[in-house]
Design an enzyme around this catalytic site. Structure first.
Site, mmCIF file in Angstrom:
data_model
loop_
_atom_site.group_PDB
_atom_site.id
_atom_site.type_symbol
_atom_site.label_atom_id
_atom_site.label_comp_id
_atom_site.label_asym_id
_atom_site.label_seq_id
_atom_site.Cartn_x
_atom_site.Cartn_y
_atom_site.Cartn_z
ATOM 1 N N HIS B 254 11.476 -20.170 20.748
ATOM 2 C CA HIS B 254 12.643 -19.274 20.426
ATOM 3 C C HIS B 254 12.477 -17.799 21.049
ATOM 4 C CE1 HIS B 254 15.807 -17.611 17.666
ATOM 5 N NE2 HIS B 254 15.272 -16.561 17.926
ATOM 6 N N GLU B 255 11.287 -17.322 20.733
ATOM 7 C CA GLU B 255 10.878 -16.111 21.356
ATOM 8 C C GLU B 255 11.099 -15.949 22.943
ATOM 9 O OE1 GLU B 255 11.779 -13.673 19.256
ATOM 10 O OE2 GLU B 255 11.464 -14.932 17.466
ATOM 11 N N HIS B 258 14.106 -15.490 24.195
ATOM 12 C CA HIS B 258 14.730 -13.970 24.379
ATOM 13 C C HIS B 258 13.786 -13.508 25.441
ATOM 14 C CE1 HIS B 258 16.918 -13.552 20.652
ATOM 15 N NE2 HIS B 258 15.885 -14.272 19.894
ATOM 16 N N GLU B 284 20.627 -14.389 21.214
ATOM 17 C CA GLU B 284 20.444 -15.376 20.501
ATOM 18 C C GLU B 284 20.671 -16.492 21.201
ATOM 19 O OE1 GLU B 284 18.555 -14.852 18.017
ATOM 20 O OE2 GLU B 284 18.586 -16.597 16.742
#
Lengths: 489, 489
Positions: B254-255, B258, B284
């Site tokens: 997830h990170e 980003h 997101e």
């Protein structure tokens, strides 16, 4: 608000931004991804530009005229703000920004050149750094350029006086070193592997022994050990070689000395110009007294000897005395940070003379490596064969820190004087050190020196703590006493 | 210099200082000693005060009047500077400084209250945060207070429209979830120990699979995983539980989503308002598409299954299909960040409604815990028994991030639309994923979305990439398709 209060509020925010600039520097050496160098240089330049604008804010002149100090601390604050204002207003914003950007980049270039043993990759950058620092010196002073830079690290010090003191120290140091090297005692380095994890644990134990407050600091690894920050956030770094354990241990104790100075300053001075160590020389006295007068003493090394065996197994030594001799081993080496207490000051004198010549324009950067190597052969009797052992060994010049090196030797001199006064006042120090507990020494230093931060000028800070004016004699006496005993001279 | 150039130079330094503020935030959560909280709050307040002064510099108004944009990028830059100027000039410096100081401190208070399961220790602080955020909202807008806050994270979005979309999504999500929970397929969690070091190695492998550039970022641990920074310094964090391996793996992916967005933005936009991800919702979408549409797909989990066995030994599963089902396991749980793709959006809707009521003044902070727990029981059918499973689970409110949560669900909607467009354009994505290589997907995202940074407004950014206007339908279709297959509905 009174003029004093307005000035103090302005200064408070400036100090906070100065802390941030320090944190950026720490991050750059400890955490920053290697591809972020250019971006960080721009960020450093931006904060430096803000700081410069604040330090040269024209309202300061007006506040200084109107402000009334209610006590000695406030009077000293006004002195220090005025000093910073006078220096900063003389440096054009353009030059300050350029220096910040360049020295942020040049550090990475230095590190790479050092790793590659490629001096030529660093010389153009260093040349530019020297040019800008000479320009800065010319801006802040009409007198000696080098003194102008030195004054930034050791307010009130003069190169001529330091040079005279170094001249007085050189002959006794060389004589003592030569007697030591002619002795039959000859400790040999340990031929073992010292695993990194166990070394890091031991570094933490040593920092704790000297009273480092872990809730207000942290220990990391970096190319060149340093301490950074202050107050409730005083960080330290070390470096670890698995073949040599003492670099890590004594770097850690050294940086702990710096950080515990910062941690001990009166919280009432936080975010004021009194809230930092008062000068590099006084700071170095705190790191050196921990590292040498305390950390390399027989009682402490006796305790450390047991900790080393616990951490790494049998060291193959005859006992704590042999260990004490090994920790204080004198030998001809290339690296300042690894050198013994006798050669250390001679390393500094070499740098001091070379950088005075660089700033005076008597020595070109292009000729620096040769000048270093020639002088090194003369002073130490051995030839430098690679730049990482020679003029590329230290980070300082890449950061533009000319005038910084002599404060290391001055710190040794101050440490010698402080140790003399402290041991007279506190006879129980050795009993604590033998148990790995430096708290009696820390208590004396905190009480008599550290808590005051920048309250008094550097020499006055030392004199106030000692009860007498510091000079080189206590250091030389301590060195003779110690090395004559170890080397049975 | 032209007015545009003057504005750009001013903005460049502001952006650099903004980066520094971001780094301070990273350091605070990842590195800072725990005793440094008060000092850091003062430092954060100082940099925020500088940023506020720069963003409200009266020269900006003049530059904006006179500046001429030469192309669409310059025109958009002017728009974004004007937007920031208009928002910032409406917020008094006193309020901005107060908010910065409070939210820096309140984060530590939240973390402690969460660790101690002591909601009452956090409520007075949260009450103050809500009060200041309402004050901020009232300053920047004459309309709906919540919309004013939402607009800071998702420019152009309106709570009413988001609420309507959430209403359209709720019934199909609940229906699908209930069918899934009624299914005979019921993957069970792994009952093993997953050593921290091996998990950290696997996290690095997963970040690399999604194209994270390690020379321009780093991975650390923190209480709540986050990404920070951009350009050449885009950092990520994760957290590791030795009893549950997927939290770490999917937080990292997830990170990474980003951070790879930030790393892919055109370097020409560096230090301009175009040099960041354009909104939280679009950001997101990049993290979620990596985590879910790509990272929880059968091809990728097939590859991950093998890596898990290499790292931890036999998992006791029947094969990659069972592993795929486990990774997509739907269950009633308390924690948003650990929840499955169906419940996740329902978690967000709960927060969205509560924070709208808080900001509207319809709900008091003192009643928040009860409101949360009542609503949670209604939506999820289980009772919250401790605050760390309830309203203390997320860091956001402690930081004053009201209006932030709905961008998570919006990001999911955007990710659904992007995935539909991407898979149509790039049929080879799954073949790469099956080898742990997301580079085809990354290439499409970089090319069609990420490189543009803030060039277009958020919805336009998604529409430009997709070739159609985004809505919730592709996400709902994807979820039905996926969970019907896994749960054999």
């Amino acid at each position: 608000m009174s003029a004093f209060e307005e000035l103090a509020a302005h200064q408070r925010e400036t100090e906070a931004l100065g802390n941030i600039s320090g944190l950026l520097g720490w991050d750059q050496e400890v955490m920053m991804p290697r591809g972020a160098g250019d971006q960080r240089a721009e960020e450093m330049a931006a904060i430096e530009s803000v700081l410069h604008a604040r330090r040269t804010d024209p309202r300061i002149e007006d506040w200084l005229v109107r402000a009334e100090a209610k006590d000695a601390a406030q009077a000293r604050m006004l002195d220090l703000v005025a000093r910073s204002y006078n220096r900063s207003t003389r440096i054009p914003a353009r030059l300050a920004t350029e220096l910040a950007r360049l020295t942020s980049l040049s550090q990475g270039i230095w590190a790479q050149a050092r790793a590659d043993e490629d001096a030529s990759a660093f010389l153009p950058t260093l040349d530019e750094v020297v040019r800008l620092k000479r320009e800065e010196a010319a801006c802040v002073s009409d007198g000696d350029l080098y003194d102008a830079l030195l004054d930034d690290y050791e307010p009130g010090a003069k190169a001529k006086e330091l040079g005279a003191m170094f001249d007085r120290m050189r002959a006794p140091l060389v004589a003592l070193r030569d007697r030591v090297l002619g002795s039959e005692v000859s400790p040999q380095p340990l031929d073992m592997v010292f695993p990194e994890n166990a070394q890091l644990r031991l570094a933490r134990i040593c920092a704790s022994a000297f009273g480092y407050d872990w809730t207000r600091g942290r220990l990391d690894m970096s190319v060149h050990p340093f301490s950074s920050g202050g107050g409730d956030d005083a960080r330290i770094t070390t470096r670890i070689s698995e073949s040599e354990p003492f670099g890590n241990i004594y770097s850690t104790i050294h940086e702990t000395g710096h950080a515990t100075y910062e941690q001990a300053i009166d919280p009432a001075y936080r975010f004021t110009p009194l809230g930092h160590g008062v000068s590099m020389g006084v700071h170095e006295s705190q790191s050196r007294i921990c590292e040498n007068q305390l950390g390399r003493s027989a009682p402490f090394t006796g305790w450390l000897y047991t900790r080393m065996i616990e951490a790494f197994g049998d060291l193959g030594l005859d006992g704590p005395e042999a260990f004490h001799a090994l920790v204080n081993r004198v030998e001809m080496g290339f690296i300042r940070t690894e050198s013994d207490e006798l050669n250390y000051n001679l390393h500094i004198m070499l740098r001091f003379d070379l950088e005075r010549d660089l700033i005076a324009g008597k020595l070109e950067v292009a000729d620096l490596e040769e000048a270093w190597n020639t002088r090194f052969k003369h002073d130490f009797g051995v030839s430098v064969t690679k730049p990482s052992q020679g003029f590329l060994q230290d980070v300082h010049w890449s950061l533009g820190l000319f005038g910084y090196f002599p404060t290391y030797a001055l710190g040794n001199v101050y440490a010698g004087s402080l140790d003399k006064a402290m041991r007279k006042a506190e006879p129980d120090i050795d009993a604590g050190l033998a148990k790995g507990d430096a708290s009696v020494a820390k208590g004396w230093l905190d009480q008599n020196l550290r808590q005051f931060g920048g309250l008094r000028p550097p020499r006055d800070t030392i004199e106030h703590a000692c009860g007498f004016a510091p000079d080189e004699k206590p250091l030389l006496d301590y060195l003779s006493r110690k090395f004559e005993a170890i080397y049975r001279l």
